[in-house]
Design a protein around this motif. Structure first.
Motif, PDB file in Angstrom:
ATOM      1  N   VAL A 142       0.853  -1.193   0.000  1.00 37.49           N
ATOM      2  CA  VAL A 142       0.000   0.000   0.000  1.00 37.49           C
ATOM      3  C   VAL A 142       0.886   1.239   0.000  1.00 37.49           C
ATOM      4  N   LEU A 143       0.703   2.088  -1.001  1.00 34.25           N
ATOM      5  CA  LEU A 143       1.463   3.332  -1.130  1.00 34.25           C
ATOM      6  C   LEU A 143       0.518   4.493  -0.866  1.00 34.25           C
ATOM      7  N   ASP A 144       0.690   5.159   0.259  1.00 31.24           N
ATOM      8  CA  ASP A 144      -0.250   6.209   0.663  1.00 31.24           C
ATOM      9  C   ASP A 144       0.463   7.558   0.753  1.00 31.24           C
ATOM     10  N   ASP A 145      -0.098   8.563   0.081  1.00 30.61           N
ATOM     11  CA  ASP A 145       0.439   9.929   0.121  1.00 30.61           C
ATOM     12  C   ASP A 145       1.895   9.996  -0.310  1.00 30.61           C
ATOM     13  N   VAL A 146       2.226   9.269  -1.360  1.00 26.16           N
ATOM     14  CA  VAL A 146       3.591   9.323  -1.893  1.00 26.16           C
ATOM     15  C   VAL A 146       3.633  10.062  -3.232  1.00 26.16           C
ATOM     16  N   VAL A 147       2.507  10.654  -3.622  1.00 31.39           N
ATOM     17  CA  VAL A 147       2.417  11.276  -4.941  1.00 31.39           C
ATOM     18  C   VAL A 147       3.382  12.456  -5.087  1.00 31.39           C
ATOM     19  N   LEU A 148       3.782  13.057  -3.963  1.00 34.42           N
ATOM     20  CA  LEU A 148       4.692  14.203  -4.032  1.00 34.42           C
ATOM     21  C   LEU A 148       6.166  13.791  -4.039  1.00 34.42           C
ATOM     22  N   GLU A 149       6.429  12.505  -3.880  1.00 34.26           N
ATOM     23  CA  GLU A 149       7.805  12.040  -3.949  1.00 34.26           C
ATOM     24  C   GLU A 149       8.352  12.286  -5.366  1.00 34.26           C
ATOM     25  N   LYS A 150       9.502  12.902  -5.465  1.00 33.50           N
ATOM     26  CA  LYS A 150      10.049  13.254  -6.774  1.00 33.50           C
ATOM     27  C   LYS A 150      10.376  12.024  -7.618  1.00 33.50           C
ATOM     28  N   ASN A 151      10.904  11.009  -6.969  1.00 32.30           N
ATOM     29  CA  ASN A 151      11.278   9.800  -7.701  1.00 32.30           C
ATOM     30  C   ASN A 151      10.168   8.759  -7.577  1.00 32.30           C
ATOM     31  N   GLN A 152       9.412   8.576  -8.649  1.00 28.28           N
ATOM     32  CA  GLN A 152       8.298   7.625  -8.655  1.00 28.28           C
ATOM     33  C   GLN A 152       8.676   6.304  -9.328  1.00 28.28           C
ATOM     34  N   SER A 153       9.917   6.167  -9.731  1.00 30.31           N
ATOM     35  CA  SER A 153      10.324   5.001 -10.524  1.00 30.31           C
ATOM     36  C   SER A 153      10.120   3.682  -9.774  1.00 30.31           C
ATOM     37  N   ASP A 154      10.405   3.667  -8.467  1.00 30.74           N
ATOM     38  CA  ASP A 154      10.228   2.428  -7.700  1.00 30.74           C
ATOM     39  C   ASP A 154       8.758   2.046  -7.613  1.00 30.74           C
ATOM     40  N   PHE A 155       7.882   3.051  -7.483  1.00 32.24           N
ATOM     41  CA  PHE A 155       6.444   2.778  -7.413  1.00 32.24           C
ATOM     42  C   PHE A 155       5.938   2.275  -8.761  1.00 32.24           C
ATOM     43  N   ILE A 156       6.400   2.882  -9.826  1.00 32.03           N
ATOM     44  CA  ILE A 156       6.016   2.447 -11.176  1.00 32.03           C
ATOM     45  C   ILE A 156       6.456   1.009 -11.413  1.00 32.03           C
ATOM     46  N   ASN A 157       7.647   0.679 -10.940  1.00 36.63           N
ATOM     47  CA  ASN A 157       8.176  -0.671 -11.105  1.00 36.63           C
ATOM     48  C   ASN A 157       7.290  -1.709 -10.428  1.00 36.63           C
ATOM     49  N   LEU A 158       6.699  -1.340  -9.284  1.00 38.89           N
ATOM     50  CA  LEU A 158       5.798  -2.261  -8.585  1.00 38.89           C
ATOM     51  C   LEU A 158       4.592  -2.606  -9.467  1.00 38.89           C
ATOM     52  N   TYR A 159       4.098  -1.625 -10.209  1.00 38.86           N
ATOM     53  CA  TYR A 159       2.924  -1.843 -11.055  1.00 38.86           C
ATOM     54  C   TYR A 159       3.259  -2.592 -12.335  1.00 38.86           C
ATOM     55  N   VAL A 160       4.423  -2.323 -12.876  1.00 42.01           N
ATOM     56  CA  VAL A 160       4.798  -2.945 -14.147  1.00 42.01           C
ATOM     57  C   VAL A 160       5.361  -4.342 -13.956  1.00 42.01           C
ATOM     58  N   HIS A 161       6.208  -4.519 -12.929  1.00 38.50           N
ATOM     59  CA  HIS A 161       6.899  -5.799 -12.751  1.00 38.50           C
ATOM     60  C   HIS A 161       6.537  -6.511 -11.444  1.00 38.50           C
ATOM     61  N   GLY A 162       5.706  -5.891 -10.624  1.00 42.66           N
ATOM     62  CA  GLY A 162       5.409  -6.457  -9.307  1.00 42.66           C
ATOM     63  C   GLY A 162       4.810  -7.849  -9.331  1.00 42.66           C
ATOM     64  N   ARG A 163       4.027  -8.160 -10.375  1.00 42.38           N
ATOM     65  CA  ARG A 163       3.365  -9.466 -10.432  1.00 42.38           C
ATOM     66  C   ARG A 163       4.369 -10.616 -10.458  1.00 42.38           C
ATOM     67  N   TYR A 164       5.575 -10.327 -10.965  1.00 38.50           N
ATOM     68  CA  TYR A 164       6.594 -11.376 -11.023  1.00 38.50           C
ATOM     69  C   TYR A 164       7.168 -11.700  -9.643  1.00 38.50           C
ATOM     70  N   ARG A 165       6.926 -10.809  -8.683  1.00 39.67           N
ATOM     71  CA  ARG A 165       7.317 -11.064  -7.294  1.00 39.67           C
ATOM     72  C   ARG A 165       6.085 -11.277  -6.423  1.00 39.67           C
ATOM     73  N   ASN A 166       4.963 -11.576  -7.097  1.00 43.28           N
ATOM     74  CA  ASN A 166       3.702 -11.850  -6.401  1.00 43.28           C
ATOM     75  C   ASN A 166       3.254 -10.647  -5.565  1.00 43.28           C
ATOM     76  N   ILE A 167       3.387  -9.452  -6.135  1.00 46.74           N
ATOM     77  CA  ILE A 167       3.030  -8.211  -5.454  1.00 46.74           C
ATOM     78  C   ILE A 167       1.751  -7.642  -6.048  1.00 46.74           C
ATOM     79  N   SER A 168       0.837  -7.238  -5.177  1.00 51.80           N
ATOM     80  CA  SER A 168      -0.344  -6.488  -5.593  1.00 51.80           C
ATOM     81  C   SER A 168      -0.222  -5.090  -4.992  1.00 51.80           C
ATOM     82  N   PRO A 169       0.015  -4.067  -5.816  1.00 54.08           N
ATOM     83  CA  PRO A 169       0.197  -2.716  -5.290  1.00 54.08           C
ATOM     84  C   PRO A 169      -1.106  -1.920  -5.230  1.00 54.08           C
ATOM     85  N   VAL A 170      -1.195  -1.038  -4.251  1.00 56.42           N
ATOM     86  CA  VAL A 170      -2.327  -0.118  -4.108  1.00 56.42           C
ATOM     87  C   VAL A 170      -1.753   1.287  -3.956  1.00 56.42           C
ATOM     88  N   TYR A 171      -2.182   2.193  -4.802  1.00 62.30           N
ATOM     89  CA  TYR A 171      -1.681   3.568  -4.774  1.00 62.30           C
ATOM     90  C   TYR A 171      -2.812   4.476  -4.307  1.00 62.30           C
TER      91      TYR A 171
END
Length: 253
Positions: A142-171
């Motif tokens: 669960v990613l809460d109130d992180v929209v102002l973080e300048k570097n969003q690449s790690d969060f994007i990676n969770l959505y694009v590649h997270g399924r390969y690590r059995n991750i379900s992300p919530v933004y």
């Protein structure tokens, strides 16, 4: 004309509510790996917290990771207390104790299953290491109130590649269009709280196949802490548009 699925929505008595979907239609979560969600605006943290603490939902996750810069919120304090008894150390000690008492393996498994999921909380994105997540377990991040973080690449990676690590992300975000476009495009489900008319028009054209008037009608009379749900991978087509989890907006569509 709206139609309710055959199960109720339960009030907590303090102006909030607890989701109570059918075990076979619980928020499009059961049996789906790589499930991705975006929840917007007022009440998002409360809704997510209540959902995770509701044992009746039987959400299919082994571990929950909450990353938020606002862990001081009352809902997170309640969640920390709620999940304290699900700690891995406590689970291991309980398992050893039950084995010493020669409790059957089936009963031990049943007891430990009731303690799922375990939860960890991080007040900084830099404290969380996705590489430490066990892909053999079902992980909810669960990613809460992180929209102002300048570097969003790690969060994007969770959505694009997270399924390969059995991750379900919530933004959880206060703004649809401040949320990275890649994340929006990879969401299978949206929870939309009371949006203003400008936001509704923009969101309608981005993530629905409805005419503007149809889209607006879903928000008419929507109570506080309630939401419009758009499920892009519904079990059946008429479940795509709902109010909360249980109210079908366009039955028979």
């Amino acid at each position: 004309m709206c139609e309710r699925i055959g199960y109720p929505r339960r009030s907590r008595g303090d102006g909030g509510w607890e989701p109570h979907p059918s075990p076979t239609q619980s928020f499009s979560l059961r049996g789906r790996s790589g499930w991705c969600q975006l929840a917007l605006l007022d009440g998002k943290s409360t809704v997510m917290g209540n959902m995770l603490m509701n044992k009746e939902l039987k959400l299919p996750f082994d571990r929950v990771f909450v990353i938020s810069t606002t862990l001081h919120q009352p809902i997170y304090q309640v969640m920390m207390e709620h999940f304290a008894g699900n700690d891995e150390k406590i689970r291991s000690e309980l398992e050893l104790e039950l084995k010493k008492k020669k409790v059957s393996e089936e009963k031990i498994e049943e007891t430990l299953e009731a303690l799922k999921p375990t939860a960890e909380f991080f007040d900084s994105v830099y404290e969380f290491d996705v590489e430490e997540l066990d892909p053999k377990q079902k992980n909810l991040v669960v990613l809460d109130d992180v929209v102002l973080e300048k570097n969003q690449s790690d969060f994007i990676n969770l959505y694009v590649h997270g399924r390969y690590r059995n991750i379900s992300p919530v933004y959880l975000s206060q703004s649809f269009f401040a949320t990275p476009k890649v994340i929006r495009q990879n969401c299978s489900c949206f929870l939309l709280f009371n949006l203003n008319k400008k936001e509704r028009r923009l969101v309608a054209s981005s993530c629905s196949d409805l005419e503007p008037d149809e889209f607006n009608s879903m928000f008419d009379g929507l109570p506080r802490h309630s939401f419009v749900m758009i499920d892009n991978q519904p079990i059946v087509p008429e479940l795509k548009y709902r109010r909360n989890f249980d109210e079908i907006v366009f039955p028979g569509r």
